[in-house]
Design an enzyme around this catalytic site. Structure first.
Site, PDB file in Angstrom:
ATOM      1  NE  ARG A   1       7.427  -0.654 -28.726  1.00  0.00           N
ATOM      2  CZ  ARG A   1       6.751  -0.162 -29.777  1.00  0.00           C
ATOM      3  NH1 ARG A   1       5.426  -0.218 -29.779  1.00  0.00           N
ATOM      4  NH2 ARG A   1       7.383   0.372 -30.789  1.00  0.00           N
TER       5      ARG A   1
ATOM      6  NE  ARG B   1       7.343   4.472  -7.328  1.00  0.00           N
ATOM      7  CZ  ARG B   1       6.731   5.174  -8.274  1.00  0.00           C
ATOM      8  NH1 ARG B   1       6.530   4.642  -9.463  1.00  0.00           N
ATOM      9  NH2 ARG B   1       6.311   6.403  -8.046  1.00  0.00           N
TER      10      ARG B   1
ATOM     11  CB  VAL C   1      -0.941   0.026   1.231  1.00  0.00           C
ATOM     12  CG1 VAL C   1      -1.978  -1.054   1.103  1.00  0.00           C
ATOM     13  CG2 VAL C   1      -0.155  -0.129   2.518  1.00  0.00           C
TER      14      VAL C   1
ATOM     15  CG  PHE D   1       9.646  10.012   1.885  1.00  0.00           C
ATOM     16  CD1 PHE D   1       9.491   9.294   0.701  1.00  0.00           C
ATOM     17  CD2 PHE D   1       8.795   9.731   2.937  1.00  0.00           C
ATOM     18  CE1 PHE D   1       8.503   8.329   0.577  1.00  0.00           C
ATOM     19  CE2 PHE D   1       7.808   8.766   2.812  1.00  0.00           C
ATOM     20  CZ  PHE D   1       7.662   8.065   1.624  1.00  0.00           C
TER      21      PHE D   1
ATOM     22  CE  LYS E   1       7.092  -4.318   0.218  1.00  0.00           C
ATOM     23  NZ  LYS E   1       6.024  -3.365  -0.007  1.00  0.00           N
TER      24      LYS E   1
ATOM     25  N   GLY F   1      13.676   8.550  -1.060  1.00  0.00           N
ATOM     26  CA  GLY F   1      13.524   8.458   0.394  1.00  0.00           C
ATOM     27  C   GLY F   1      12.436   7.503   0.810  1.00  0.00           C
TER      28      GLY F   1
ATOM     29  CB  CYS G   1       9.257   1.073   1.007  1.00  0.00           C
ATOM     30  SG  CYS G   1       8.118   1.327   2.365  1.00  0.00           S
TER      31      CYS G   1
HETATM   32  N1  SAJ Z   1      10.398   9.288  -6.589  1.00  0.00           N
HETATM   33  C1  SAJ Z   1      11.152   9.943  -7.558  1.00  0.00           C
HETATM   34  N2  SAJ Z   1      10.692   9.952  -8.847  1.00  0.00           N
HETATM   35  C2  SAJ Z   1       9.533   9.313  -9.208  1.00  0.00           C
HETATM   36  C3  SAJ Z   1       8.787   8.630  -8.224  1.00  0.00           C
HETATM   37  C4  SAJ Z   1       9.247   8.634  -6.915  1.00  0.00           C
HETATM   38  O1  SAJ Z   1      12.191  10.529  -7.274  1.00  0.00           O
HETATM   39  O2  SAJ Z   1       9.199   9.384 -10.403  1.00  0.00           O
HETATM   40  C5  SAJ Z   1      10.882   9.272  -5.183  1.00  0.00           C
HETATM   41  C6  SAJ Z   1       9.923   9.960  -4.199  1.00  0.00           C
HETATM   42  O3  SAJ Z   1      10.095  11.347  -4.178  1.00  0.00           O
HETATM   43  C7  SAJ Z   1      10.324   9.290  -2.900  1.00  0.00           C
HETATM   44  C8  SAJ Z   1      10.714   7.860  -3.325  1.00  0.00           C
HETATM   45  O4  SAJ Z   1      10.931   7.934  -4.725  1.00  0.00           O
HETATM   46  O5  SAJ Z   1      11.449   9.913  -2.321  1.00  0.00           O
HETATM   47  C9  SAJ Z   1       9.663   6.806  -3.018  1.00  0.00           C
HETATM   48  O6  SAJ Z   1       8.356   7.270  -3.282  1.00  0.00           O
HETATM   49  P1  SAJ Z   1       7.232   6.370  -3.987  1.00  0.00           P
HETATM   50  O7  SAJ Z   1       6.005   7.174  -4.121  1.00  0.00           O
HETATM   51  O8  SAJ Z   1       7.766   5.795  -5.248  1.00  0.00           O
HETATM   52  O9  SAJ Z   1       7.023   5.118  -3.012  1.00  0.00           O
HETATM   53  P2  SAJ Z   1       6.744   4.905  -1.415  1.00  0.00           P
HETATM   54  O10 SAJ Z   1       8.083   4.667  -0.761  1.00  0.00           O
HETATM   55  O11 SAJ Z   1       5.859   5.924  -0.825  1.00  0.00           O
HETATM   56  O12 SAJ Z   1       5.902   3.507  -1.461  1.00  0.00           O
HETATM   57  C10 SAJ Z   1       6.464   2.371  -2.121  1.00  0.00           C
HETATM   58  C11 SAJ Z   1       5.409   1.802  -3.097  1.00  0.00           C
HETATM   59  N3  SAJ Z   1       6.061   0.820  -3.960  1.00  0.00           N
HETATM   60  C12 SAJ Z   1       5.995   0.893  -5.314  1.00  0.00           C
HETATM   61  O13 SAJ Z   1       5.441   1.803  -5.896  1.00  0.00           O
HETATM   62  C13 SAJ Z   1       6.631  -0.228  -6.076  1.00  0.00           C
HETATM   63  C14 SAJ Z   1       4.258   1.166  -2.306  1.00  0.00           C
HETATM   64  O14 SAJ Z   1       3.347   0.515  -3.170  1.00  0.00           O
HETATM   65  C15 SAJ Z   1       4.819   0.143  -1.297  1.00  0.00           C
HETATM   66  O15 SAJ Z   1       3.773  -0.447  -0.518  1.00  0.00           O
HETATM   67  C16 SAJ Z   1       5.750   0.872  -0.352  1.00  0.00           C
HETATM   68  O16 SAJ Z   1       6.837   1.401  -1.141  1.00  0.00           O
HETATM   69  C17 SAJ Z   1       6.243  -0.129   0.683  1.00  0.00           C
HETATM   70  O17 SAJ Z   1       5.731  -0.109   1.831  1.00  0.00           O
HETATM   71  O18 SAJ Z   1       7.064  -1.006   0.338  1.00  0.00           O
END
Ligand code: SAJ
Length: 403
Positions: free
Chosen positions: A244, A211, A153, A319, A204, A255, A258
């Site tokens: 694509r 990502r 989530v 973050f 997981k 940050g 996860c």
């Molecule tokens: N970020 C970028 N560029 C992007 C997307 C994100 O720099 O294009 C950065 C954000 O600013 C942030 C970090 O990545 O610092 C993580 O943010 P996020 O929105 O990608 O993810 P989280 O950490 O809030 O949640 C993730 C999610 N995982 C995936 O999308 C694969 C969520 O579904 C998981 O449940 C969660 O980790 C977890 O608990 O593992």
């Protein structure tokens, strides 16, 4: 409360919403946490962190006597392990909380019970816990069910995603997988996908690593574009017009608890094989150092040109955009680094989603952007998008606020 049907060990960001959701369907849940303050807060029908809708769920469940919190577990039919799995200084995963949680319930287990780990875990953890349980309770061998089912989530949308996301469920044997699927089917509307425990554990880790790798690609492009004099935001927008291609957005780093952590669980166990995953971590970590250096250089340049030190606004500490969570935040790290190197010059620290901070004096975002000579965007909060900046202000936009 007579014996609960479900015991959840860990009442944090995932354990509490999960407990509240399960009890909202009429199941009696005992939530266990080592923190007495957390336990007391929940028993008063309140919550200890911000998450939309969660407060209402907890209040109702506690009022209806379907949810209770305690520091000690009781016998139940289903045990959910939802504790943190941090990593140690050498980037190795630390499963001691999962182990301690499991040990705490071993004396309570009985024939037919279902034991599920939801905590992010290195590959093989469920089998290790199986061995630990059967070493201590050999009479339960083949007489209880064990499975791994990771949560996926997104903070800020947890109550919706808990119900609607698909889940991957991997048992230590087929009967365990089926038993766990039957359990989640009571609460989850997304599809429930059956596999084995090792694949579910890896799944997981791979979701978050995937990502991380994709963000690293975007961050690497931002460094190349900076040298090449190309606007990275425009570049990515144009490249994504290809049917694509789908490049993510660069930022100040990665940050949270996860994505910046889980890839290490693969790298530490498979260092020779996980080259891209490990390098992506380095690229994303280095992006924050690079941003801090860029700010230092811009400040020096300003001083050389104007004969005085600049006022600098650091916009955002969270973050990611539009949240109040500062855990493992690259923006917070950058602010710290910039202030460490500062002398008497003025800095405005901005985070519109929190009222106060224990270390930094916060400034209103409009005031900071108005007064500063150098405006640095560290987080793309929506609030920042409509700011009108002056033409003589120097803007360092690390996250695409002004595309
Ligand atoms: N970020 C970028 N560029 C992007 C997307 C994100 O720099 O294009 C950065 C954000 O600013 C942030 C970090 O990545 O610092 C993580 O943010 P996020 O929105 O990608 O993810 P989280 O950490 O809030 O949640 C993730 C999610 N995982 C995936 O999308 C694969 C969520 O579904 C998981 O449940 C969660 O980790 C977890 O608990 O593992």
């Amino acid at each position: 409360m007579t014996n609960p049907e479900v015991v959840t060990i860990g009442l944090g960001y995932i354990g509490l919403p999960t407990s509240a959701l399960i009890s909202s369907k009429g199941t009696k849940v005992l939530g266990v946490d080592i923190d007495q303050e957390v336990v007391d807060t929940i028993n008063q029908g309140c919550i200890h962190f911000v998450e939309p809708e969660l407060g209402d769920y907890v209040k109702k469940a506690v009022e209806n006597k379907l949810l209770k919190a305690d520091t000690k577990a009781k016998a139940a039919d289903t045990f959910l392990i939802v504790v943190p799995t941090p990593f140690k200084a050498n980037n190795e995963p630390d499963i001691s909380f999962v182990e301690a949680a499991t040990k705490s319930i071993i004396p309570l287990l009985k024939e037919g019970d279902l034991y599920i780990i939801e905590s992010t875990s290195p590959i093989g953890t469920t089998e290790r816990m199986r061995d630990l349980i059967f070493e201590n309770r050999p009479e339960l061998k083949d007489k209880m069910y064990m499975a791994y089912c990771p949560e996926r989530v997104l903070p800020g949308n947890v109550m919706y995603e808990l119900v609607h996301n698909d889940r991957v469920i991997g048992g230590i044997d087929e009967q365990s997988t089926q038993k766990a699927i039957d359990f989640y089917a009571n609460y989850v509307e997304g599809e429930l996908h059956a596999t084995n425990s090792r694949t579910a554990e890896m799944c997981k880790l791979v979701e978050n690593s995937s990502r991380d790798v994709q963000i690293a690609f975007a961050n690497e492009l931002s460094l190349i574009c900076d040298k090449a004099g190309i606007n990275v935001w425009e570049l990515i927008k144009l490249a994504n017009k290809h049917p694509r291609v789908n490049i993510l957005q660069p930022g100040a780093g990665v940050g949270g608890h996860c994505i910046a952590v889980d890839p290490y669980f693969i790298v530490s166990d498979y260092p020779m094989e996980s080259k891209i995953i490990g390098t992506a971590r380095e690229v994303n970590n280095c992006k924050a150092f690079w941003c801090a250096e860029k700010i230092q250089n811009a400040k020096l340049q300003f001083e050389l040109q104007h004969g005085r030190k600049p006022k600098t606004a650091l916009m955002g500490l969270a973050f990611k955009p539009n949240i109040d969570d500062l855990r493992e935040s690259p923006a917070k790290y950058i602010a710290q680094k910039v202030l460490q190197n500062a002398n008497t010059e003025e800095h405005y620290i901005v985070e519109p989603n929190i009222e106060t901070h224990s270390v930094y004096k916060l400034t209103n975002y409009k005031e900071a952007a108005n007064k500063a000579d150098i405006v640095v965007f560290l987080v793309a909060h929506d609030d920042f998008k409509n700011l009108s900046l002056k033409s003589d202000q120097i803007v360092l936009d690390f996250c695409g606020v002004i595309k």
